[in-house]
Design an enzyme around this catalytic site. Sequence first.
Site, PDB file in Angstrom:
ATOM      1  N   ARG A  14     141.800 195.880 -47.835  1.00  0.00           N
ATOM      2  CA  ARG A  14     141.327 194.627 -46.949  1.00  0.00           C
ATOM      3  C   ARG A  14     142.127 193.491 -47.701  1.00  0.00           C
ATOM      4  NH1 ARG A  14     135.518 194.992 -49.259  1.00  0.00           N
ATOM      5  NH2 ARG A  14     136.561 195.691 -50.899  1.00  0.00           N
ATOM      6  N   SER A  43     130.605 197.180 -48.976  1.00  0.00           N
ATOM      7  CA  SER A  43     129.406 197.924 -48.812  1.00  0.00           C
ATOM      8  C   SER A  43     128.302 196.900 -49.774  1.00  0.00           C
ATOM      9  CB  SER A  43     129.428 199.197 -49.223  1.00  0.00           C
ATOM     10  OG  SER A  43     130.252 200.144 -48.458  1.00  0.00           O
TER      11      SER A  43
END
Length: 159
Positions: free
Chosen positions: A90, A128
């Site tokens: 990311r 998450s």
Amino acid sequence: MTIAIYPGSFDPFTNGHLDILKSGSEIFDKVIIAVSYNINKKGFLTVDERVDLIKKSVAHLKNVEVDSFNGLTVEYAKKKGADVLLRGLRTSFDFEYELQLSQTNNALYDNLKTVFLITKPEYNFISSSMVKEILVNNGDISKFVPQNVCEFLISKRDT
């Protein structure tokens, strides 16, 4: 046939994970998304719940298999006949960690190559941990996880 393993805790499975998985499934003959038992982490979802949610999220990807494993990723990859570890990036912060992990895995099993895929910009902030934080504070997680995951997490939170 090139088999790639996409390992992780996936607690919970996000749209960013799905984006990486879709890209991987276009590149490799078979991708096994492998949910790991991590003894150092207390899971938000059980491994069985994660596997079930991921199976439902990826049913449209015909060359993707969902499994779970315990132990070293390289040993699991050997068992499955995988040549590649698939990892998502990311940000540049992810790269530092993933580089160390890749080099360690390569030291343990030099036939296993790591392929890094970058998420689309609209997913690069999703984690998450962030999803769990929003969920427990009654925020809207629908933009961050597949619909079936969203519904399950909300029902779990509300029970």
